[in-house]
Design a protein around this motif. Structure first.
Motif, mmCIF file in Angstrom:
data_model
loop_
_atom_site.group_PDB
_atom_site.id
_atom_site.type_symbol
_atom_site.label_atom_id
_atom_site.label_comp_id
_atom_site.label_asym_id
_atom_site.label_seq_id
_atom_site.Cartn_x
_atom_site.Cartn_y
_atom_site.Cartn_z
ATOM 1 N N SER A 49 20.378 74.627 45.451
ATOM 2 C CA SER A 49 21.569 74.709 46.535
ATOM 3 C C SER A 49 20.962 74.333 47.885
ATOM 4 N N GLU A 50 19.958 75.065 47.941
ATOM 5 C CA GLU A 50 18.955 75.070 49.578
ATOM 6 C C GLU A 50 18.546 73.928 49.501
ATOM 7 N N LEU A 55 18.861 68.658 52.286
ATOM 8 C CA LEU A 55 18.874 67.100 52.123
ATOM 9 C C LEU A 55 20.385 66.566 52.841
ATOM 10 N N ARG A 56 21.363 67.463 52.693
ATOM 11 C CA ARG A 56 22.414 66.918 53.662
ATOM 12 C C ARG A 56 22.229 67.116 55.275
ATOM 13 N N ARG A 57 21.366 67.975 55.672
ATOM 14 C CA ARG A 57 21.144 68.149 57.067
ATOM 15 C C ARG A 57 20.291 66.794 57.406
ATOM 16 N N SER A 91 7.344 64.383 56.015
ATOM 17 C CA SER A 91 7.387 65.462 56.770
ATOM 18 C C SER A 91 8.378 66.514 55.998
ATOM 19 N N PHE A 92 9.518 65.856 55.702
ATOM 20 C CA PHE A 92 10.629 66.578 54.846
ATOM 21 C C PHE A 92 10.068 67.150 53.334
ATOM 22 N N ILE A 93 9.237 66.423 52.806
ATOM 23 C CA ILE A 93 8.838 66.757 51.287
ATOM 24 C C ILE A 93 7.707 67.922 51.781
#
Length: 201
Positions: A49-50, A55-57, A91-93
């Motif tokens: 869920s986190e 990912l939505r952000r 960077s996200f990963i």
């Protein structure tokens, strides 16, 4: 016998050896590995869920940077990290991995140098890599650079390195590389007139 990725991953899971960085020497191989195990669920419901929320952000902020073919794996705790990914996505990963929301990152060897992605285990998929002239065995320096990613400072008392047997090499070749001794580091630094002038300025 060559162990399958799923088999190796299940052994890592059962022996509490995740999170892991899994080195594969091609971008295509990294992406294929993610697709191959994207059905394996490595996250608990609250972690999933986190990741979904993050990912939505990320999608709202950088809609063009999302790798759509990697989303399913990411929601299961698996990702690829290589030069074919956009810097924003990488960077996200990295951020999700540092927070423990990605359990396995399939990466090319460039990840072995300089990026702060603390892992309990480093998996090296092969002791050789393909070059134009065929296959080339890893140098001890290359191998230890990748293996050195294992063990999180202040968290793990020990790091694990897993060398996967392939059709091209097994235990004997592994021992040859490990016990060959490290090659001396040779500095590539050279001072130039321009550098001196810049330093004085």
């Amino acid at each position: 016998q060559v162990p399958l990725i799923r088999e190796t991953l299940s052994q890592l899971w059962e022996n509490d050896m995740l999170p892991a960085i899994w080195f594969i020497f091609s971008r295509r191989g990294c992406d294929a590995a993610v697709e191959y195990i994207e059905d394996c669920r490595l996250l608990h419901d609250c972690e999933a869920s986190e990741v979904e929320l993050e990912l939505r952000r990320f999608r709202m902020q950088y809609p063009d940077a999302v790798r759509e073919n990697a989303v399913k794996g990411l929601l299961r705790g698996v990702a690829a990290h290589h030069a074919g990914c956009l810097p924003l996505w990488k960077s996200f990963i990295e951020e999700l991995f540092q927070r423990g929301l990605v359990k396995v990152v399939f990466a090319t060897e460039t990840l072995a140098a300089g990026i702060n992605m603390p892992a309990r285990t480093a998996v090296i998929s092969s002791l050789s890599k393909r070059i134009d002239a065929g296959r080339q065995l890893l140098t001890p320096n290359n191998l230890f650079q990748m293996a050195g990613r294992a063990g999180r400072r202040g968290i793990d008392t020990v790091g694990h390195s897993v060398l996967v047997q392939t059709t091209n090499e097994g235990p004997e070749e592994c021992c040859d590389v490990i016990f060959a001794g490290l090659e001396p580091l040779v500095s590539q630094f050279t001072a130039s007139y321009g550098m001196v002038l810049n330093l004085l300025a």
